[in-house]
Design a protein around this motif. Sequence first.
Motif, PDB file in Angstrom:
ATOM      1  N   SER A  87      49.878  91.719 121.246  1.00  4.99           N
ATOM      2  CA  SER A  87      50.307  93.018 121.765  1.00  4.99           C
ATOM      3  C   SER A  87      51.392  93.584 120.871  1.00  4.99           C
ATOM      4  O   SER A  87      52.172  92.838 120.266  1.00  4.99           O
ATOM      5  CB  SER A  87      50.829  92.892 123.201  1.00  4.99           C
ATOM      6  N   SER A  89      54.406  96.756 120.699  1.00  5.39           N
ATOM      7  CA  SER A  89      55.164  97.707 121.512  1.00  5.39           C
ATOM      8  C   SER A  89      56.113  98.516 120.649  1.00  5.39           C
ATOM      9  O   SER A  89      56.636  98.022 119.642  1.00  5.39           O
ATOM     10  CB  SER A  89      55.954  96.985 122.605  1.00  5.39           C
ATOM     11  N   TRP A  91      59.472 101.276 121.310  1.00  8.69           N
ATOM     12  CA  TRP A  91      60.404 101.789 122.309  1.00  8.69           C
ATOM     13  C   TRP A  91      61.424 102.720 121.651  1.00  8.69           C
ATOM     14  O   TRP A  91      62.393 102.255 121.064  1.00  8.69           O
ATOM     15  CB  TRP A  91      61.164 100.647 122.981  1.00  8.69           C
ATOM     16  N   GLY A 112      58.259 103.595 126.666  1.00  7.29           N
ATOM     17  CA  GLY A 112      57.660 102.533 125.863  1.00  7.29           C
ATOM     18  C   GLY A 112      56.148 102.614 125.852  1.00  7.29           C
ATOM     19  O   GLY A 112      55.528 103.138 126.793  1.00  7.29           O
ATOM     20  N   THR A 114      52.749 100.103 124.857  1.00 16.95           N
ATOM     21  CA  THR A 114      52.276  98.768 124.521  1.00 16.95           C
ATOM     22  C   THR A 114      50.763  98.800 124.303  1.00 16.95           C
ATOM     23  O   THR A 114      50.026  99.353 125.136  1.00 16.95           O
ATOM     24  CB  THR A 114      52.612  97.767 125.643  1.00 16.95           C
ATOM     25  N   THR A 152      57.133  99.222 134.178  1.00 14.71           N
ATOM     26  CA  THR A 152      56.838  98.370 133.037  1.00 14.71           C
ATOM     27  C   THR A 152      55.592  97.559 133.296  1.00 14.71           C
ATOM     28  O   THR A 152      55.232  97.281 134.442  1.00 14.71           O
ATOM     29  CB  THR A 152      58.020  97.431 132.737  1.00 14.71           C
ATOM     30  N   ASN A 157      58.778  92.017 127.587  1.00 11.28           N
ATOM     31  CA  ASN A 157      58.699  92.848 126.386  1.00 11.28           C
ATOM     32  C   ASN A 157      59.456  94.146 126.661  1.00 11.28           C
ATOM     33  O   ASN A 157      58.891  95.135 127.105  1.00 11.28           O
ATOM     34  CB  ASN A 157      57.240  93.127 126.049  1.00 11.28           C
TER      35      ASN A 157
END
Length: 297
Positions: A87, A89, A91, A112, A114, A152, A157
């Motif tokens: 994965s 991500s 941010w 964020g 992902t 989230t 993460n």
Amino acid sequence: MFPRACLGLLLLLSPYVWSQVDTNATEAATNPGYDVPMRTPPPVSGEAYPIAFASETESNNLRAGLTMSTAYSNNVLGGANPVSSMSYSIWPTLALDADTTRLHWVLNYSPGFTFYQSVSARNQSDQILAADFQYRLSPHLTASLRDSFQKTSNPFNQPNPLSATPVSGSAPAPTAAVIAPAADQIQNVANAQLTYQFSANGMAGVGGTFTNLNYPNPAEAPGLYDSSSKGGSAFYSRRLLEKYDVGVSYQYMDTLAYQAGGHSNTQTHTQIQTIFLFFTAYLKPTLSLSLSGGPQH
């Protein structure tokens, strides 16, 4: 009628406010130590210990940043047939910090995104919004209000890894014992506190806490429950030799856990009462040590 009522209230309060200023001036002349504000001890402040260096805690500024991270899971779906995936991500973060004579407030926002390499259906967009307000009602009376909202898909993460597991000196509130690493969850935590320094070395305060935890898609988190809680607290603290704080605190928490769309027999109701003594030593301006302990029912 409303403006007249407000004007009348101001006129009624003006003698008190004027006398309060004079009283503070008299106290400052007779007891200079009373003008040195006490720090709210970490065990009862309701805040996490700071994780930034002193140079990073300057106020009246606008901060921006970007965090990128990657992770690997050998069972991203959490099922009987493991599916592994990488994965990625990203941010962006924006923070506004403003400070005036009486008011200090901080606003943080971090969206964020992902992306899962093997399971694109789990791609998520997250939101984190936090606000912190501290207002001095008088030289010795301070009101604080904090609120944190998180949507989230992966608690491991986060834009700041330490923000997911804050270190707090206070007695821990009930939290989820099981974490779904790849499931949508919405959490909101709000607390308010009023502290009063009634003498040069004495402080007392009261506060309230409200939390909500929700799994929008129960299929992603089988067996996990939504929950909501509310509670209150009160404390008394005494400063010794300007480097030590001792005190006592009482906390009450009422928590309700329930299954989404479930019946009343799937609810769990818990009430918790805690009394603990605490001690804090300020070893350096940037280093403190806190100990606390007591019974919980």
